[in-house]
Design a protein around this motif. Sequence first.
Motif, PDB file in Angstrom:
ATOM      1  N   GLY A   1      96.905  32.710   3.210  1.00 31.07           N
ATOM      2  CA  GLY A   1      96.226  31.448   3.169  1.00 31.07           C
ATOM      3  C   GLY A   1      95.443  31.409   4.251  1.00 31.07           C
ATOM      4  N   GLN A   2      94.925  29.992   4.358  1.00 33.88           N
ATOM      5  CA  GLN A   2      94.151  29.883   5.641  1.00 33.88           C
ATOM      6  C   GLN A   2      94.396  28.351   6.155  1.00 33.88           C
ATOM      7  OE1 GLN A   2      90.262  30.694   3.869  1.00 33.88           O
ATOM      8  NE2 GLN A   2      89.797  28.509   4.305  1.00 33.88           N
ATOM      9  N   GLY A   3      93.878  28.148   7.387  1.00 36.28           N
ATOM     10  CA  GLY A   3      94.160  26.645   7.937  1.00 36.28           C
ATOM     11  C   GLY A   3      92.715  25.829   7.629  1.00 36.28           C
ATOM     12  N   PRO A   4      92.858  24.616   7.861  1.00 38.24           N
ATOM     13  CA  PRO A   4      91.583  23.734   7.623  1.00 38.24           C
ATOM     14  C   PRO A   4      90.476  24.238   8.155  1.00 38.24           C
ATOM     15  CG  PRO A   4      93.042  22.720   9.333  1.00 38.24           C
ATOM     16  CD  PRO A   4      93.646  24.051   8.951  1.00 38.24           C
ATOM     17  N   GLY A   5      89.289  23.702   7.642  1.00 35.86           N
ATOM     18  CA  GLY A   5      88.000  24.198   8.171  1.00 35.86           C
ATOM     19  C   GLY A   5      87.001  24.660   7.121  1.00 35.86           C
ATOM     20  N   GLU A   6      85.900  24.978   7.287  1.00 34.43           N
ATOM     21  CA  GLU A   6      84.486  25.293   6.489  1.00 34.43           C
ATOM     22  C   GLU A   6      84.779  26.788   6.189  1.00 34.43           C
ATOM     23  OE1 GLU A   6      80.996  23.947   7.454  1.00 34.43           O
ATOM     24  OE2 GLU A   6      81.289  22.082   8.184  1.00 34.43           O
ATOM     25  N   GLY A   7      84.378  27.086   5.137  1.00 36.00           N
ATOM     26  CA  GLY A   7      84.352  28.589   4.579  1.00 36.00           C
ATOM     27  C   GLY A   7      85.617  29.168   4.365  1.00 36.00           C
ATOM     28  N   MET A   8      85.941  30.482   4.759  1.00 36.22           N
ATOM     29  CA  MET A   8      86.919  31.263   4.046  1.00 36.22           C
ATOM     30  C   MET A   8      87.458  32.300   5.171  1.00 36.22           C
ATOM     31  SD  MET A   8      87.427  33.883   0.752  1.00 36.22           S
ATOM     32  CE  MET A   8      87.133  32.392  -0.367  1.00 36.22           C
ATOM     33  N   GLY A   9      88.911  32.279   5.442  1.00 43.68           N
ATOM     34  CA  GLY A   9      89.729  33.086   6.368  1.00 43.68           C
ATOM     35  C   GLY A   9      89.522  34.569   5.965  1.00 43.68           C
ATOM     36  N   ASN A  10      89.610  35.534   7.120  1.00 38.82           N
ATOM     37  CA  ASN A  10      89.781  36.807   6.752  1.00 38.82           C
ATOM     38  C   ASN A  10      91.038  37.238   5.668  1.00 38.82           C
ATOM     39  OD1 ASN A  10      87.769  37.120   8.571  1.00 38.82           O
ATOM     40  ND2 ASN A  10      89.082  37.443  10.353  1.00 38.82           N
ATOM     41  N   GLY A  11      92.184  36.728   6.023  1.00 35.80           N
ATOM     42  CA  GLY A  11      93.121  36.895   4.914  1.00 35.80           C
ATOM     43  C   GLY A  11      92.966  36.541   3.618  1.00 35.80           C
ATOM     44  N   ARG A  12      92.339  35.505   3.343  1.00 35.13           N
ATOM     45  CA  ARG A  12      92.248  35.076   1.884  1.00 35.13           C
ATOM     46  C   ARG A  12      91.077  35.832   1.165  1.00 35.13           C
ATOM     47  NH1 ARG A  12      91.857  28.879   0.410  1.00 35.13           N
ATOM     48  NH2 ARG A  12      93.914  29.127   0.136  1.00 35.13           N
ATOM     49  N   ALA A  13      89.965  36.209   1.953  1.00 40.44           N
ATOM     50  CA  ALA A  13      88.977  37.164   1.500  1.00 40.44           C
ATOM     51  C   ALA A  13      89.683  38.521   1.417  1.00 40.44           C
ATOM     52  CB  ALA A  13      87.865  37.163   2.623  1.00 40.44           C
ATOM     53  N   THR A  14      90.383  39.139   2.041  1.00 34.49           N
ATOM     54  CA  THR A  14      91.011  40.307   1.806  1.00 34.49           C
ATOM     55  C   THR A  14      91.942  40.108   0.374  1.00 34.49           C
ATOM     56  OG1 THR A  14      90.977  40.841   4.205  1.00 34.49           O
ATOM     57  CG2 THR A  14      92.392  42.335   2.800  1.00 34.49           C
ATOM     58  N   ALA A  15      92.567  39.292   0.187  1.00 35.02           N
ATOM     59  CA  ALA A  15      93.348  39.337  -0.944  1.00 35.02           C
ATOM     60  C   ALA A  15      92.681  39.164  -2.083  1.00 35.02           C
ATOM     61  CB  ALA A  15      94.136  38.017  -0.719  1.00 35.02           C
ATOM     62  N   LEU A  16      91.450  38.347  -1.938  1.00 33.38           N
ATOM     63  CA  LEU A  16      90.592  38.367  -2.998  1.00 33.38           C
ATOM     64  C   LEU A  16      89.767  39.421  -3.378  1.00 33.38           C
ATOM     65  CD1 LEU A  16      89.016  34.756  -2.457  1.00 33.38           C
ATOM     66  CD2 LEU A  16      90.854  35.269  -4.226  1.00 33.38           C
TER      67      LEU A  16
END
Length: 266
Positions: free
Chosen positions: A14-29
Motif C-alpha cells: 500500500g502507500q501513505g498519502p501524497g502524490e504519485g506512487m510508492g515503491n511497494g505499490r509499484a513493485t506489486a504492480l
Amino acid sequence: MRLANKIAIVVGAGQGPGEGMGNGRATALRFAQEGAKVLSVDRSLASAQETADMIAKAGGTAAAFEADVTKEAMLAAMVADAQRRWGRIDILHNNVGVSISGGDAPPTEITEEAFDRVVAINLRGTVMACKHVLPIMRQQQAGVIINISSMAAWTDYPFVAYKATKSAMIAFTEQLAIQNAPYGVRANVILPGLMDTPMAVDTRARTGNRSRADVAAERDAKVPLRRKMGTAWDVANAALFLASDEANFITGVALPVDGGSSVRVG
C-alpha cells in the motif's frame, strides 16, 4: 512474463498519502504485470486492497492482506495465507520503512521510544517475515528474498535510527544470502536514492511546512543523473530483475538505484 507462475508476497504494497506512487505499490504492480500472483500486504487493509484492485483491473491476480510488521503473529499469518492460497512462495519483497514520521532524530535528540519504533518497523519486521518464509523456501529448494535498504546507509543522513536500520538491512541480507545459498534461496537488497514518492517527498513537505514543489526541486538538484529524482518504477524494475531467473546467479548483492549519487561518496 518473467515471473510467470511465481507467487510473490509484497510487504508494504500500500502507500501513505501524497502524490504519485510508492515503491511497494509499484513493485506489486510490476510483479503482476510480469505474471506473478501477488499477496498485497500493508498495515492498512484498504490501501493493500487498492493495490490488489489495480492489479485485478489490469488482468492480474492478487489478494490483499492486513499485517502490522511489528507483530510477528501477523507476519506468520501472512506467510501461511500465501501458501494456503497458492501452494508455494517464490518471492518475498520487504518494502517497509519509516524515518521522520516515526519520530527519528539526530543522535543527540533521539528518544528511546522513537528509536525502538523505527527499529521494529524497519528491521525487526523484515527479520520476522524472513523467519517464517525461509522454511518454505528451503523445502522448495528455491526462493528469492528482496529487501529495501536506502542510500542513507552509505551516505550522510542526519537521523540515527533510519541510518542504523538501513545499514543493518544490508548486513542482514548478506547473512540471508550466504546461509541460504545451499538451499537455492537468493537474497539481495536494493538501496534507493532520492526518489519521488509520497513517503520521501510529501512527508518532508508536511513535517517541514513546505510546498511539495520546493521539496522536490531541492531533491532533484542533488541527483547527478539528469538532475531528477528517480520514481517508484525504477525501484520496481530493479526488484523485478532480482526476482527473475535472469538474476539466477546473483545473491548477496546491495544494488544502488540512485542516479549516480553513490559514485560521489567521499
